[in-house]
Design a protein around this motif. Structure first.
Motif, PDB file in Angstrom:
ATOM      1  N   LEU A   1       0.821  -1.212   0.000  1.00  0.00           N
ATOM      2  CA  LEU A   1       0.000   0.000   0.000  1.00  0.00           C
ATOM      3  C   LEU A   1       0.854   1.261   0.000  1.00  0.00           C
ATOM      4  O   LEU A   1       0.526   2.248  -0.670  1.00  0.00           O
ATOM      5  N   ILE A   2       1.942   1.243   0.766  1.00  0.00           N
ATOM      6  CA  ILE A   2       2.835   2.414   0.789  1.00  0.00           C
ATOM      7  C   ILE A   2       3.441   2.647  -0.586  1.00  0.00           C
ATOM      8  O   ILE A   2       3.451   3.778  -1.104  1.00  0.00           O
ATOM      9  N   PHE A   3       3.952   1.599  -1.199  1.00  0.00           N
ATOM     10  CA  PHE A   3       4.654   1.748  -2.470  1.00  0.00           C
ATOM     11  C   PHE A   3       3.720   2.172  -3.599  1.00  0.00           C
ATOM     12  O   PHE A   3       4.128   2.902  -4.501  1.00  0.00           O
TER      13      PHE A   3
ATOM     14  N   PRO B   1       2.812   9.820  -3.882  1.00  0.00           N
ATOM     15  CA  PRO B   1       2.580  10.892  -4.867  1.00  0.00           C
ATOM     16  C   PRO B   1       3.369  10.635  -6.140  1.00  0.00           C
ATOM     17  O   PRO B   1       4.455  10.043  -6.117  1.00  0.00           O
ATOM     18  N   ASN B   2       2.821  11.064  -7.252  1.00  0.00           N
ATOM     19  CA  ASN B   2       3.479  10.829  -8.542  1.00  0.00           C
ATOM     20  C   ASN B   2       4.878  11.425  -8.599  1.00  0.00           C
ATOM     21  O   ASN B   2       5.769  10.897  -9.258  1.00  0.00           O
TER      22      ASN B   2
ATOM     23  N   LYS C   1       7.409   8.655  -9.559  1.00  0.00           N
ATOM     24  CA  LYS C   1       7.755   8.830 -10.975  1.00  0.00           C
ATOM     25  C   LYS C   1       6.713   8.200 -11.899  1.00  0.00           C
ATOM     26  O   LYS C   1       7.035   7.684 -12.961  1.00  0.00           O
ATOM     27  N   ASN C   2       5.437   8.226 -11.473  1.00  0.00           N
ATOM     28  CA  ASN C   2       4.320   7.764 -12.299  1.00  0.00           C
ATOM     29  C   ASN C   2       4.400   6.296 -12.701  1.00  0.00           C
ATOM     30  O   ASN C   2       3.700   5.867 -13.610  1.00  0.00           O
TER      31      ASN C   2
ATOM     32  N   TYR D   1      -4.924  11.345  -5.431  1.00  0.00           N
ATOM     33  CA  TYR D   1      -5.665  10.479  -4.514  1.00  0.00           C
ATOM     34  C   TYR D   1      -4.834  10.118  -3.283  1.00  0.00           C
ATOM     35  O   TYR D   1      -5.375   9.786  -2.229  1.00  0.00           O
ATOM     36  N   SER D   2      -3.513  10.189  -3.419  1.00  0.00           N
ATOM     37  CA  SER D   2      -2.653   9.850  -2.281  1.00  0.00           C
ATOM     38  C   SER D   2      -2.827  10.833  -1.118  1.00  0.00           C
ATOM     39  O   SER D   2      -2.491  10.514   0.021  1.00  0.00           O
TER      40      SER D   2
END
Length: 773
Positions: A411-413, A417-418, A422-423, A752-753
């Motif tokens: 879940l963390i990984f 955030p993007n 790195k998307n 969403y993060s």
């Protein structure tokens, strides 16, 4: 430690005694220096001669001088159930400016002499954090001189590379387990209290790691003889040099012979055989790995990921060590969390994503890590393999420790955030595919781990343990919202009640007990996404269930899943409307109700009664607020509540209208209760926004009332229902004004993060002993 070396008996005693004297002198010198620097200190405050701390020493005094505090604690320390006096003394010595080579006995005492037990109580965790804070502060101040922490990292790296060279077939040693445990404890302090630059220095300070402690402290040990005559000074220096030369000779001898050397008094075993070809291969492998310009931290994180992928759960030691690897990565990832997740203050977390996201050759590593974490979730258990243990494990509603911590990391990984991820990592969830795999993951080819898992096994795990494991709610949301294959698999099930009932139970109980809005939001959004599929909602209409034991409001006997969902949602809206007034919760519940109403047939009499009863409640609140607004000049707050009530009324009217237009003949219970609530509908006909659905509903009510025959005595409810059934045979909706059915679709926010990552960290902080506030 596969690379360490030992001294023969007589040399160990001499060097060990010398080093212990040097340590004692250094500590005393450091204390004396701090005494001189502290103008406000008094001899009484600094006395540590007794076996217990003086009562007049305050806690602030202890924390102002970590070195003094540690020495005081050593003198008064009683072995506890989480750290022994031996381990404590070794840590105190290693945080001093004295540098200890890896063949020094202090490393044996710290890493090999005993296994450091895990902390399993809040009090023990708090006490351990206090000790580690003092030690961590001293290490930060002295590591540039001693490099002891850096040596610990490098030694662990060599050991892990040795395991990798043996394809992880070796049993994990106690020294490796203790090493990673100590690094985990200290890293938490470093991440939470030090700057990124200081952390970089601690992990990557590789200068001259083999320098002996006598060299580092030569000037300090000679301070007392500086003013003596040159002859005595030269003799002193010759003795020191002689000791250093003897140590170097022993080290050279060990390197040349590469034999098994055993110290009987300390039982120090350093295994190295000059004829062992496998060890030569290991050495070559480690040397080839070192050709890459990686920092110690990058190398450590990569080796930890390799352990997650390849280390077999073949023994109790391996399982315990594997869990400690997970613990370390959780500490690396979750420490120094704050509400501003866009700020990547955690340098180690940044390095983790550098390893996972930026390097071209590590893309395969990333996919294997994500896959293995999910496999751990599904199949990992403790080391108890007896029949009784397996039965208990299978019937347990809780996830195993390794399963739960693997899910935390997943879940963390996948929710970062993007900017940090790195998307790439979040989008790997889209690529997870269905594959029939054996339950025993040890028999699988680990090189073929490529985001393929058994959807059926994962689905089973989720619905069996969803209610008791909050983190599974997040996983379910993530898979339903981001993985089309898993969403299709879930919505196509012929037994949707297996998943839907635990989900509804979680929502229902959340309002009966302590309200957990994060969990409620997550489940509602998941249900909203599922309700967007019309085939799925139609399936819910066809499946009937018995009265669930956890539902206390009414004995429903037989009821469809769709009707039961309607009842639970109306209950949630009613509680929220009276107690919490949360707009976001209202919006999601109403959206789900609207999606369900498109295919809603055979509405249960209890569901119809609740629907009209709720409409009556909202209508009264709406009328009351309108009257208050006419009397008060300050209408801002009232206007907001009025809008919420208006939205609720409109949606309830649309649900009734949709049922009358599309499926009136199968919703006669709803017709009956709407006729009983005619006055409520009439009171809303003058509101412009409600005009269209109200006209259709009143037309339907008048149609049935005009055809019901009233005898001298008032008819019973059963008589009216029989007449409604008879009249419905001639009913046609042609005279009703058609409108497009209202359908809601969930659109995920780009960031969403901002919601889910704080929720994930909150679960970790609550359910582990790592982070005590």
């Amino acid at each position: 430690m596969g690379q360490e070396q030992s001294l023969p008996q007589n040399d160990i005693e001499n060097v060990g005694n010398n080093n212990l004297k040097i340590i004692e002198e250094n500590i005393n010198n450091k204390q004396n220096n701090k005494i001189e620097e502290n103008e406000n200190s008094t001899p009484k405050e600094l006395s540590v001669e007794t076996n217990t701390l003086k009562k007049n020493d305050t806690e602030d005094d202890v924390y102002k001088s970590p070195a003094l505090s540690l020495q005081s604690m050593v003198k008064s320390y009683n072995s506890s159930n989480f750290i022994s006096l031996n381990i404590f003394e070794c840590l105190v010595n290693l945080c001093s400016p004295t540098s200890y080579p890896l063949n020094h006995e202090i490393w044996y005492n710290l890493l090999k002499r005993e296994k450091i037990p895990l902390v399993n109580t809040r009090k023990g965790s708090f006490d351990l954090n206090v000790i580690i804070s003092l030690i961590g502060k001293e290490i930060n101040e002295n590591n540039n001189t001693s490099r002891n922490f850096t040596n610990l990292i490098i030694n662990l790296l060599n050991e892990l590379k040795s395991y990798k060279a043996h394809n992880y077939k070796l049993e994990v040693g106690i020294d490796v387990r203790n090493s990673i445990y100590i690094i985990r404890l200290l890293s938490k302090y470093f991440i939470e209290n030090l700057s990124n630059e200081q952390i970089i220095d601690l992990f990557n300070n590789n200068e001259d790691i083999n320098k002996t402690s006598t060299d580092n402290n030569k000037d300090k040990t000679d301070n007392e003889s500086v003013n003596k005559d040159e002859e005595k000074t030269s003799e002193k220096n010759e003795e020191i040099n002689h000791d250093n030369e003897s140590v170097d000779k022993v080290e050279d001898k060990n390197n040349e012979n590469m034999e098994i050397i055993k110290n009987d008094s300390e039982s120090v075993n350093i295994v190295k055989d000059k004829n062992n070809e496998n060890d030569e291969e290991i050495k070559n492998t480690i040397q080839s790995d070192n050709k890459y310009e990686k920092t110690n931290l990058e190398s450590l994180i990569e080796e930890l990921f390799n352990l997650i992928i390849y280390l077999p759960h073949s023994s109790g030691n391996n399982i315990e060590f594997y869990e400690e690897v997970l613990n370390t990565l959780i500490i690396f990832s979750a420490s120094r969390y704050n509400n501003d997740i866009k700020s990547t203050q955690n340098y180690i977390l940044t390095v983790i994503f550098k390893v996972l996201s930026e390097k071209e050759d590590n893309k395969i590593l990333t996919r294997k890590v994500i896959t293995k974490l999910l496999l751990n979730l599904m199949y990992s258990s403790d080391q108890k393999n007896g029949l009784f243990a397996r039965v208990l494990r299978k019937s347990s509603l809780n996830l195993s420790s390794i399963s739960k911590k693997s899910l935390y990391l997943f879940l963390i990984f996948t929710n970062q955030p993007n900017k940090l991820a790195k998307n790439e990592l979040p989008y790997l969830i889209n690529e997870i595919s269905n594959s029939q795999m054996l339950e025993d993951t040890s028999t699988q080819n680990l090189e073929e781990l490529n985001l393929e898992i058994s959807f059926q096994n994962l689905y089973t795990l989720i619905y069996e343990k969803l209610y008791d494991n909050e983190e599974l709610c997040l996983l379910l949301y993530q898979l339903i919202s981001q993985n089309e294959a898993f969403r299709s698999f879930t919505l196509s099930k012929f037994d949707p009640e297996l998943l839907l009932l635990p989900l509804l139970q979680s929502l229902y109980v959340s309002f009966k007990e302590k309200t957990n809005f994060n969990k409620i939001y997550t489940l509602l959004i998941t249900l909203l996404i599922m309700s967007q599929d019309e085939i799925y909602t139609e399936t819910l209409q066809k499946i009937e269930i018995d009265h669930p034991s956890w539902f206390m409001d009414n004995n429903l006997k037989k009821i469809s899943l769709s009707n039961f969902t309607l009842i639970i949602l109306l209950k949630i809206i009613q509680i929220n409307l009276v107690k919490y007034k949360d707009i976001y919760l209202h919006s999601n519940c109403l959206a789900i109700l609207a999606n369900l109403s498109i295919k809603m047939d055979n509405i249960h009499h209890y569901a119809a009664q609740k629907l009209i009863g709720f409409l009556e409640l909202i209508q009264k609140m709406y009328t009351k607020m309108k009257n208050i607004n006419k009397e008060e000049s300050n209408q801002e707050n009232n206007d907001m509540e009025l809008i919420i009530n208006e939205d609720l009324i409109m949606l309830l009217l649309e649900i009734i209208n949709s049922c009358f237009i599309n499926s009136l003949k199968t919703n006669l219970q709803l017709v009956y209760f709407v006729m009983r609530g005619k006055e409520i509908i009439n009171s809303l006909k003058d509101v412009e926004r409600f005009k269209e659905p109200v006209e259709n509903i009143l037309y339907t009510i008048n149609y049935f009332e005009s055809k019901i025959i009233f005898e001298e005595d008032l008819p019973s409810s059963d008589d009216i229902m029989r007449q409604i059934i008879q009249i419905s045979r001639s009913w046609t909706p042609d005279n009703l004004k058609k409108s497009e059915p209202i359908k809601f679709k969930f659109v995920e926010e780009k960031d969403y993060s901002l919601f889910f990552l704080p929720y994930i960290y909150n679960i970790i902080y609550t359910n582990t002993l790592f982070f005590l506030q």
